[in-house]
Design an enzyme around this catalytic site. Structure first.
Site, PDB file in Angstrom:
ATOM      1  N   ARG A   1       0.872  -1.183   0.000  1.00 23.20           N
ATOM      2  CA  ARG A   1       0.000   0.000   0.000  1.00 23.20           C
ATOM      3  C   ARG A   1       0.902   1.224   0.000  1.00 23.20           C
ATOM      4  O   ARG A   1       2.100   1.117   0.304  1.00 23.20           O
ATOM      5  CB  ARG A   1      -0.870   0.000   1.262  1.00 23.20           C
ATOM      6  CG  ARG A   1      -1.839  -1.157   1.301  1.00 23.20           C
ATOM      7  CD  ARG A   1      -2.547  -1.251   2.644  1.00 23.20           C
ATOM      8  NE  ARG A   1      -3.378  -2.445   2.701  1.00 23.20           N
ATOM      9  CZ  ARG A   1      -3.674  -3.087   3.823  1.00 23.20           C
ATOM     10  NH1 ARG A   1      -3.214  -2.656   4.989  1.00 23.20           N
ATOM     11  NH2 ARG A   1      -4.442  -4.164   3.797  1.00 23.20           N
ATOM     12  N   ARG A  48     -10.589   3.268   6.018  1.00 23.01           N
ATOM     13  CA  ARG A  48      -9.133   3.143   5.875  1.00 23.01           C
ATOM     14  C   ARG A  48      -8.695   3.500   4.458  1.00 23.01           C
ATOM     15  O   ARG A  48      -7.618   4.053   4.249  1.00 23.01           O
ATOM     16  CB  ARG A  48      -8.698   1.711   6.240  1.00 23.01           C
ATOM     17  CG  ARG A  48      -7.205   1.562   6.369  1.00 23.01           C
ATOM     18  CD  ARG A  48      -6.815   0.214   6.945  1.00 23.01           C
ATOM     19  NE  ARG A  48      -7.009  -0.862   5.983  1.00 23.01           N
ATOM     20  CZ  ARG A  48      -6.793  -2.152   6.238  1.00 23.01           C
ATOM     21  NH1 ARG A  48      -6.384  -2.518   7.434  1.00 23.01           N
ATOM     22  NH2 ARG A  48      -6.982  -3.068   5.323  1.00 23.01           N
ATOM     23  N   ARG A  99     -12.679  -9.266   1.547  1.00 24.33           N
ATOM     24  CA  ARG A  99     -12.297  -9.267   2.963  1.00 24.33           C
ATOM     25  C   ARG A  99     -13.524  -9.440   3.864  1.00 24.33           C
ATOM     26  O   ARG A  99     -13.465 -10.140   4.873  1.00 24.33           O
ATOM     27  CB  ARG A  99     -11.550  -7.966   3.294  1.00 24.33           C
ATOM     28  CG  ARG A  99     -10.094  -8.059   2.879  1.00 24.33           C
ATOM     29  CD  ARG A  99      -9.428  -6.723   2.672  1.00 24.33           C
ATOM     30  NE  ARG A  99      -8.172  -6.956   1.965  1.00 24.33           N
ATOM     31  CZ  ARG A  99      -6.988  -7.082   2.546  1.00 24.33           C
ATOM     32  NH1 ARG A  99      -6.883  -6.944   3.839  1.00 24.33           N
ATOM     33  NH2 ARG A  99      -5.913  -7.336   1.832  1.00 24.33           N
TER      34      ARG A  99
HETATM   35  N1  LIG Z   1      -0.820 -16.697   7.995  1.00 24.03           N
HETATM   36  C1  LIG Z   1      -0.366 -15.472   7.922  1.00 24.03           C
HETATM   37  N2  LIG Z   1      -1.215 -14.448   7.835  1.00 24.03           N
HETATM   38  C2  LIG Z   1      -0.699 -13.191   7.766  1.00 24.03           C
HETATM   39  C3  LIG Z   1       0.696 -12.948   7.804  1.00 24.03           C
HETATM   40  N3  LIG Z   1       0.880 -11.602   7.730  1.00 24.03           N
HETATM   41  C4  LIG Z   1      -0.331 -11.054   7.671  1.00 24.03           C
HETATM   42  N4  LIG Z   1      -1.295 -12.002   7.687  1.00 24.03           N
HETATM   43  C5  LIG Z   1      -2.736 -11.846   7.679  1.00 24.03           C
HETATM   44  O1  LIG Z   1      -3.166 -11.560   6.381  1.00 24.03           O
HETATM   45  C6  LIG Z   1      -4.356 -10.805   6.420  1.00 24.03           C
HETATM   46  C7  LIG Z   1      -4.255  -9.639   5.475  1.00 24.03           C
HETATM   47  O2  LIG Z   1      -3.261  -8.746   5.909  1.00 24.03           O
HETATM   48  P1  LIG Z   1      -3.074  -7.354   5.150  1.00 24.03           P
HETATM   49  O3  LIG Z   1      -2.957  -7.593   3.699  1.00 24.03           O
HETATM   50  O4  LIG Z   1      -1.965  -6.621   5.810  1.00 24.03           O
HETATM   51  O5  LIG Z   1      -4.455  -6.640   5.364  1.00 24.03           O
HETATM   52  P2  LIG Z   1      -5.189  -6.055   6.653  1.00 24.03           P
HETATM   53  O6  LIG Z   1      -5.320  -7.148   7.674  1.00 24.03           O
HETATM   54  O7  LIG Z   1      -6.496  -5.627   6.110  1.00 24.03           O
HETATM   55  O8  LIG Z   1      -4.375  -4.913   7.165  1.00 24.03           O
HETATM   56  C8  LIG Z   1      -4.547 -10.413   7.890  1.00 24.03           C
HETATM   57  O9  LIG Z   1      -5.492 -11.294   8.456  1.00 24.03           O
HETATM   58  C9  LIG Z   1      -3.209 -10.672   8.505  1.00 24.03           C
HETATM   59  O10 LIG Z   1      -3.309 -11.017   9.883  1.00 24.03           O
HETATM   60  C10 LIG Z   1       1.566 -14.071   7.910  1.00 24.03           C
HETATM   61  O11 LIG Z   1       2.776 -13.965   7.962  1.00 24.03           O
HETATM   62  N5  LIG Z   1       0.984 -15.284   7.959  1.00 24.03           N
HETATM   63  N1  LIG Z   2     -11.798   0.841  17.986  1.00 24.33           N
HETATM   64  C1  LIG Z   2     -11.798   1.478  16.812  1.00 24.33           C
HETATM   65  N2  LIG Z   2     -12.764   2.370  16.519  1.00 24.33           N
HETATM   66  C2  LIG Z   2     -12.784   3.000  15.332  1.00 24.33           C
HETATM   67  N3  LIG Z   2     -11.869   2.820  14.362  1.00 24.33           N
HETATM   68  C3  LIG Z   2     -10.877   1.942  14.590  1.00 24.33           C
HETATM   69  C4  LIG Z   2     -10.788   1.221  15.813  1.00 24.33           C
HETATM   70  N4  LIG Z   2      -9.714   0.426  15.748  1.00 24.33           N
HETATM   71  C5  LIG Z   2      -9.149   0.633  14.543  1.00 24.33           C
HETATM   72  N5  LIG Z   2      -9.855   1.549  13.834  1.00 24.33           N
HETATM   73  C6  LIG Z   2      -9.593   2.021  12.471  1.00 24.33           C
HETATM   74  O1  LIG Z   2     -10.013   0.952  11.611  1.00 24.33           O
HETATM   75  C7  LIG Z   2      -9.185   0.877  10.458  1.00 24.33           C
HETATM   76  C8  LIG Z   2      -8.632  -0.539  10.340  1.00 24.33           C
HETATM   77  O2  LIG Z   2      -7.690  -0.760  11.387  1.00 24.33           O
HETATM   78  P1  LIG Z   2      -6.368  -1.588  11.141  1.00 24.33           P
HETATM   79  O3  LIG Z   2      -5.558  -1.456  12.376  1.00 24.33           O
HETATM   80  O4  LIG Z   2      -5.747  -1.190   9.857  1.00 24.33           O
HETATM   81  O5  LIG Z   2      -7.008  -3.051  11.021  1.00 24.33           O
HETATM   82  P2  LIG Z   2      -6.327  -4.454  10.679  1.00 24.33           P
HETATM   83  O6  LIG Z   2      -4.849  -4.331  10.907  1.00 24.33           O
HETATM   84  O7  LIG Z   2      -6.958  -5.402  11.635  1.00 24.33           O
HETATM   85  O8  LIG Z   2      -6.676  -4.757   9.269  1.00 24.33           O
HETATM   86  C9  LIG Z   2      -8.095   1.919  10.618  1.00 24.33           C
HETATM   87  O9  LIG Z   2      -8.424   3.040   9.831  1.00 24.33           O
HETATM   88  C10 LIG Z   2      -8.130   2.246  12.111  1.00 24.33           C
HETATM   89  O10 LIG Z   2      -7.745   3.583  12.366  1.00 24.33           O
END
Ligand SMILES: Nc1nc2c(ncn2[C@@H]2O[C@H](COP(=O)(O)OP(=O)(O)O)[C@@H](O)[C@H]2O)c(=O)[nH]1
Ligand SMILES: Nc1ncnc2c1ncn2[C@@H]1O[C@H](COP(=O)(O)OP(=O)(O)O)[C@@H](O)[C@H]1O
Length: 391
Positions: free
Chosen positions: A179, A272, A283
């Site tokens: 990203r 986000r 997702r």
């Molecule tokens: N199994 C596995 N899952 C991962 C790993 N790194 C990230 N993920 C998972 O992949 C999913 C997608 O992550 P990401 O693309 O960063 O998107 P986000 O969770 O929406 O921020 C999330 O559920 C993460 O927890 C990894 O090393 N192994």
């Molecule tokens: N408790 C909360 N209330 C409102 N917004 C939240 C809260 N926790 C996280 N967010 C927002 O939700 C979005 C997704 O959070 P993020 O940490 O990127 O999720 P993930 O890593 O689980 O995918 C971000 O924009 C974050 O600022």
């Protein structure tokens, strides 16, 4: 596998190799070591398939009188001038490097541990695995899972900001595109699919899974680098990955983060603004199954609801056992200094290393292995080391 006799080290000089047909490539001056377990001799020395950075292992089977070169998993010690080796319980060989850097002396070659047996079955060939020995114990790593957009990244960032010297993030590998604010090596190691698949086959990953159409995985090194630095490791991985970690030798705390509702999850994902509409839909579709699995799989000992962020953060700190007065973690990560020339004796779970040679000060080092934990594919921790004056 039974316990080996107390003293079980056998050095094989270079010259013997050719006559015995060992075929182990050794540098002049290098000495190989062999240990016997049942009908098999494991010869440790030289380099692996011509790679000068990788110590070789060969197996001789007494029954068939045949030599074989096993698949070697994990990152092993670099070749050096000689080794002491002792057979331990549970299919491990303790290998002590001679004349090596102080933090690089103690290694375990697993030849019949549960991990090796599983890999042998999986790969259908002979497998051994290296695990580096590390003094002291590390605090349990923390595995955090939850649907995309629930706030895992936000909570982890808060923890790392408040306790920068206490926690380190395991940087995963992924085949998805970065990203706009993401940095390679910081948020993820952005990787090519073929490269990642090869590294998975080479046994470099603790776990991996296909998530939302991309490959994600935790390399063993990513976790160990954080732990070696004395920090507690945090893994942000999906439920499939958490299941694999739970089945591995890594003893971790498992936390699942739930959203207050699907509607709120969708709002957060949209707000986000990092995904296309199609990716958001994918997702959200995966989220329901993930939440169900997270709540009912028995993997997670803590389930947190991220409604109010501050409250959820407080709960997270509670379940991982920290509060504002908590001291910075005192993991012992320093290296182990072992004498260059020594003899090795095994007495139950203790290894006695007696210095030999002219400058000997009658110091004996005692390696207590009674509390070792972990092991391949990661480090073997929990080694206790004491110096005893034996004069
Ligand atoms: N199994 C596995 N899952 C991962 C790993 N790194 C990230 N993920 C998972 O992949 C999913 C997608 O992550 P990401 O693309 O960063 O998107 P986000 O969770 O929406 O921020 C999330 O559920 C993460 O927890 C990894 O090393 N192994
Ligand atoms: N408790 C909360 N209330 C409102 N917004 C939240 C809260 N926790 C996280 N967010 C927002 O939700 C979005 C997704 O959070 P993020 O940490 O990127 O999720 P993930 O890593 O689980 O995918 C971000 O924009 C974050 O600022």
């Amino acid at each position: 596998m039974g316990e080996a006799p107390a003293f079980f080290v056998d050095h094989l000089e270079n010259g013997q190799h050719t006559s015995n047909g060992f075929g182990v490539k050794t540098e002049p001056g290098h000495r190989d070591t062999s240990v016997q377990i049942g009908d098999r001799s494991y010869v440790i020395g030289g380099n692996h398939e011509g790679n000068p950075l990788f110590l070789g292992v060969q197996i001789h089977d007494k029954n068939t009188n045949k030599w074989s070169t096993p698949t070697v998993l994990g990152t092993g010690p670099k070749p050096c001038k000689g080794y002491s080796a002792i057979v331990l319980k549970q299919g491990r060989i303790l290998v002590i490097k001679k004349g090596s850097a102080s933090d690089d002396s103690i290694w375990f070659l697993e030849v019949d541990s549960p991990f090796v047996r599983e890999q042998r079955k999986l790969l259908g060939r002979e497998v051994v695995a290296w695990s580096k020995g590390v003094r002291g114990n590390a605090e349990k790593p923390i595995v955090i899972s939850g649907p995309s957009g629930v706030g895992k990244g936000t909570l982890i960032a808060m923890l790392m900001k408040e306790f920068p010297s206490m926690f380190g993030f395991s940087v995963s590998h992924t085949t998805r595109s970065p990203r706009c604010m993401e940095e390679n090596g910081v948020h993820y190691h952005f990787t090519d699919k073929t490269v990642m698949e090869k590294e998975i086959n080479d046994g470099k990953f603790l776990e991996f899974a296909s998530v939302h159409g991309n490959l994600y995985g935790t390399s063993i090194e990513s976790v160990e680098v954080v732990t070696d630095s004395g920090k507690r490791c945090i893994l942000d991985i999906d439920v499939q990955g958490a299941r694999s970690v739970k089945a591995s030798s890594l003893d971790a705390v498992f936390i699942f983060v739930c959203p207050p509702s699907m509607k709120e999850l969708e709002d957060r994902l949209r707000a986000r603004g990092t995904e296309t509409e199609e990716q958001i839909q994918k997702r959200l579709r995966n989220a329901e199954a993930e939440i169900k699995a997270g709540e009912s799989s028995g993997i997670f000992e803590h389930i947190l609801y991220n409604d109010n962020l501050e409250e959820c953060y407080k709960n997270l700190k509670n379940v991982i056992g920290i509060n504002d007065e908590a001291p910075v973690n005192g993991v012992e990560v320093e290296g182990i200094s072992l004498p260059k020339e020594h003899t090795v004796t095994k007495v139950e779970d203790k290894i006695l290393i007696q210095e030999t040679g002219e400058s000997t000060k009658n110091n004996m080092i005692v390696l207590d292995l009674s509390s070792i934990n972990g092991g391949a594919p990661g480090r073997t921790r929990g080694i206790v080391l004491d110096t005893v004056n034996s004069s």
